[in-house]
Design a protein around this motif. Structure first.
Motif: not given
Length: 438
Positions: A311-328
């Motif tokens: 598991g992991a809790l990941i702090l992103t710069r923005s929701m846009e970046e969160a979406c990019e990481i999700s796609n990865r």
């Protein structure tokens, strides 16, 4: 709890992120070898081998494989035996799953054709598979929802025969699984499991009919067996551990998100639950909710091992970046826990299923929302799809060239065929050309 927390701004984020994602799909060599032996044995000895392995692995002795078949009357009796609330829930879930897959059939499961201006007919003929096998886990785990999710789209696709196999260790039959088979319209059902059940479906025995495709989840032996028989029959996928990824903007009750993370972590120690959020305070609240709620969970030890291991809790710069990481990541289950989920959905390209909004818990999709819960895992959502009606159909191209069309297409085909050195192809096309008028 030692639950890792990452930040995309940290210099070592990429290395830590890759460690979170790492999971090897390689099956243990001893399992591969044992499965290969079982498959070969069932292929040669048929029913006798199935009986032997069923007695050995499931502690279930029977005089014949026919004695392991569940009759329609037994399935109906199981349906009548369960509580009224369970009957209502099964029927309501089945109705929603059927309705969704009927719409899927309308959208992509019909034959089509058109004619060129010269009268040539081109198209596609869509036909159902003749017979499919569905594997349903048994023993300690019982999954009536998996029966619905595998059998109903096959039924909607028009498959005439649906053969279910389910292990019943010690002869213990789960009435909900049998009732689900009755509701879903399973044709025949056998109390056989493991690699021997996959082999029986793939090769056929004197009692178990050979199928065209095998779908459904199972343990490492079942996954290995499905991999081995692929090519002899079709399979749905080789599933890895269950996964959930939550994209949160901080507006959802943190207790809800914590429980959503638990909903996958409770499957097994290798399941993966990840939270992505640009709100550090919210991540802290979710962590506090995890610590608060975990002690009351019956499967707290499994959940803890899963969260600490993968598991992991990941702090992103923005929701846009969160979406990019999700796609990865391309997760199996993707929750967009946001006050405005429609804003982020267009940015999300890779996921088995996308759950939009705070009220859309992943568990609703597992049981009764309607879409299929058999989903690609381990990043395979980048190139594969949920189980659906289309998995139980195949497509044949339709080509009917008119005389006029042959005059147009013949020279094109001949030119390309001569270029490939295939004179027979070229001459076959040329023979259909009208003689030129002198």
């Amino acid at each position: 709890m030692n639950l890792r927390q990452l930040s995309t701004t940290a210099p070592d984020f990429e290395a830590e992120f890759q460690r979170v994602l790492h999971w090897s799909a390689e099956t243990d060599g001893a399992i591969e070898s044992r499965v290969a032996d079982i498959l070969a044995d069932v292929k040669v000895r048929g029913d006798a081998a199935v009986l032997e392995y069923t007695a050995r692995f499931d502690r279930l002795d029977a005089r014949s494989v026919a004695a392991l078949e569940l009759t329609r009357e037994e399935l109906k009796a199981a349906f009548e035996q369960i509580t009224p609330a369970q009957r209502d829930a099964l029927q309501a879930a089945a109705a929603r799953v059927r309705s969704y897959h009927e719409r899927q059939l309308e959208a992509c499961g019909r034959s089509w054709s058109y004619r060129d201006e010269d009268g040539t007919l081109l198209g596609q003929k869509v036909t159902p598979l003749d017979r499919v096998g569905i594997y349903v886990p048994g023993g300690k785990a019982a999954y009536p929802s998996s029966v619905l999710m595998n059998a109903i789209p096959a039924h909607v696709a028009g498959v005439p025969e649906i053969i279910m196999v389910v292990p019943t260790p010690g002869g213990e039959k789960n009435p909900l699984v049998l009732a689900a088979a009755y509701v879903a319209g399973v044709s025949r059902a056998f109390t056989v499991g493991g690699a021997q059940a996959v082999a029986a479906l793939a090769y056929g025995t004197a009692t178990v009919p050979k199928v065209d495709k095998i779908t459904g989840p199972g343990n490492a032996y079942v996954a290995s067996a499905k991999k081995h028989v692929f090519g002899q029959v079709g399979i749905d996928m080789i599933a890895g551990p269950s996964e959930i990824l939550v994209l949160a903007d901080g507006t959802t009750d943190p207790d809800w998100v914590a429980m959503d993370l638990f909903s996958q972590a409770e499957h097994d120690e290798m399941a993966q639950s990840i939270l992505l959020s640009p709100d550090a305070d919210y991540i802290a609240k979710v962590r506090a909710s995890i610590e608060k709620l975990l002690p009351e969970m019956p499967r707290k030890d499994v959940i803890k091992a899963s969260l600490e291991g993968r598991g992991a809790l990941i702090l992103t710069r923005s929701m846009e970046e969160a979406c990019e990481i999700s796609n990865r990541i391309a997760p199996e289950h993707l929750e967009v826990s946001s006050s405005d989920p429609q804003r982020w959905e267009p940015l999300l390209r890779h996921a088995g299923a996308i759950f939009l909004g705070a009220y859309t818990s992943e568990s609703l999709g597992d049981y009764c929302a309607g879409p299929n819960h058999v989903l690609p895992t381990s990043g395979t959502a980048r190139f594969s799809s949920p189980l659906g009606v289309y998995d139980f159909q195949k497509r044949s191209s339709l080509i009917e060239v008119s005389e006029s069309g042959a005059q147009k297409l013949g020279p094109i085909a001949a030119e390309l065929a001569y270029g490939e050195g295939l004179q027979g192809h070229a001459r076959a096309a040329e023979m259909r050309l009208r003689p030129e008028k002198g």
